[in-house]
Write a protein that holds these residues in place. Structure first.
Motif, PDB file in Angstrom:
ATOM      1  N   HIS A 275       9.181   3.669   1.439  1.00 20.43           N
ATOM      2  CA  HIS A 275       9.494   3.830   2.944  1.00 20.43           C
ATOM      3  C   HIS A 275       8.873   2.649   3.939  1.00 20.43           C
ATOM      4  N   MET A 277       7.558   1.126   6.382  1.00 18.25           N
ATOM      5  CA  MET A 277       6.520   1.619   7.452  1.00 18.25           C
ATOM      6  C   MET A 277       6.157   1.000   8.501  1.00 18.25           C
ATOM      7  N   LEU A 296       4.918   8.946   8.602  1.00 17.37           N
ATOM      8  CA  LEU A 296       5.327   9.074   7.277  1.00 17.37           C
ATOM      9  C   LEU A 296       6.192  10.301   7.233  1.00 17.37           C
ATOM     10  N   LYS A 302       1.313  11.878   0.628  1.00 18.19           N
ATOM     11  CA  LYS A 302      -0.003  10.687   0.831  1.00 18.19           C
ATOM     12  C   LYS A 302      -0.482  10.914  -0.682  1.00 18.19           C
TER      13      LYS A 302
END
Length: 306
Positions: A275, A277, A296, A302
């Motif tokens: 990802h 971020m 996210l 997570k």
């Protein structure tokens, strides 16, 4: 085909008072060939009047620049608009947008029949909102790309003027990109750098490999966040932007990205766990520096259990 002209009117910062127009254009990272076109076509104006590029800027000057489409190596954006997908635009100004791209969405079409890409969806978004940029109809221009399987922040220009400027910022590492990735295995160190050249994999035309054909310098920094069972969450920063760089580098140290079907294995994941971020982005023409962070996505956990 319509040929567009682009115009920008900018009030230079106080630090540029007394500097020549040429010096300011160089500072703004406007390429030499475009500076030459501005000079030869007399498309440089101060307070509405033409001035040579050795003119020294004064307080309260308004600098106007007129660009022709033909001045740019970037061709005119002509992506067919597709209204079928709403986009998560996390930052926008007159020159660019930053989009939080979902995993599974391609950046741009590879054939005229493809219309389900980020740039097609942006073309529809801009048209629906009747956006203008640099005095012309706003259209999406690709600056950099992230893989189809990768989610997260990606910059798209609204006009061709800022494309070479943003490209130069990327090349000179003025724009910084931070990624998150779940990788297989446990890393013993808390941080490290992978400095290995990447080139084409001659046996697999859609893949890259360390020390492959026509290998180019590539450097990736990684920082361990935490480990859950046999998987580790990393924060990554790029010094270079080679195709599949993060994927190839992590696989080369025997910690492929979880769900990477090219350089690792898919297992039970529905997507690759990479990802984009955040971006640190100084806006063109002396705009402020922005740190643009995504949330996210729901399919990027997570805590990861495989």
């Amino acid at each position: 085909m319509t040929t567009w002209h682009y115009q920008m009117t900018i009030t230079p910062n106080s630090e540029h008072i007394g500097q020549s127009i040429k010096a300011v254009l160089i500072h703004w990272l406007i390429p030499q060939r475009i500076r030459g076109a501005l000079r030869l076509k007399q498309h440089v104006r101060i307070n509405g009047l033409y001035r040579p590029t050795n003119y020294q800027l004064q307080a309260n000057d308004q600098l106007s620049l007129v660009f022709d489409q033909a001045d740019f190596r970037t061709g005119e954006s002509q992506y067919p608009a597709n209204n079928s997908h709403a986009l998560d635009i996390i930052f926008e100004n007159d020159d660019l947008v930053v989009v939080n791209k979902p995993a599974g969405m391609k950046m741009h079409p590879h054939s005229p029949s493809e219309t389900d890409t980020l740039l097609n969806f942006l073309a529809a978004n801009f048209s629906k909102r009747h956006l203008y940029s640099a005095g012309a109809i706003a259209k999406p221009y690709m600056v950099h790309r992230i893989d189809r399987e990768t989610s997260g922040a990606v910059i798209v220009a609204k006009n061709p003027v800022v494309v070479p400027i943003l490209n130069r910022m990327l090349k000179e590492k003025v724009i910084q990109r931070t990624y998150l990735a779940w990788v297989q295995g446990i890393l013993l160190k808390n941080s490290g750098t992978i400095d290995r050249p990447i080139g084409r994999d001659i046996s697999k035309p859609f893949q890259r490999q360390v020390n492959g054909v026509q290998a180019q310098h590539a450097k990736t920094h990684w920082f361990k966040i935490h480990t859950v069972f046999q998987n580790t969450l990393l924060r990554l920063q790029l010094d270079t932007g080679r195709m599949h760089q993060i994927r190839v580098h992590l696989a080369s140290i025997n910690h492929p990205i979880v769900g990477d079907s090219l350089y690792g294995q898919r297992l039970n994941q529905q997507r690759m766990m990479l990802h984009a971020m955040s971006l640190t982005l100084p806006l063109p023409f002396d705009g402020p520096k922005r740190i643009i962070t995504t949330s996210l996505p729901s399919d990027f956990p997570k805590q990861l259990h495989v």
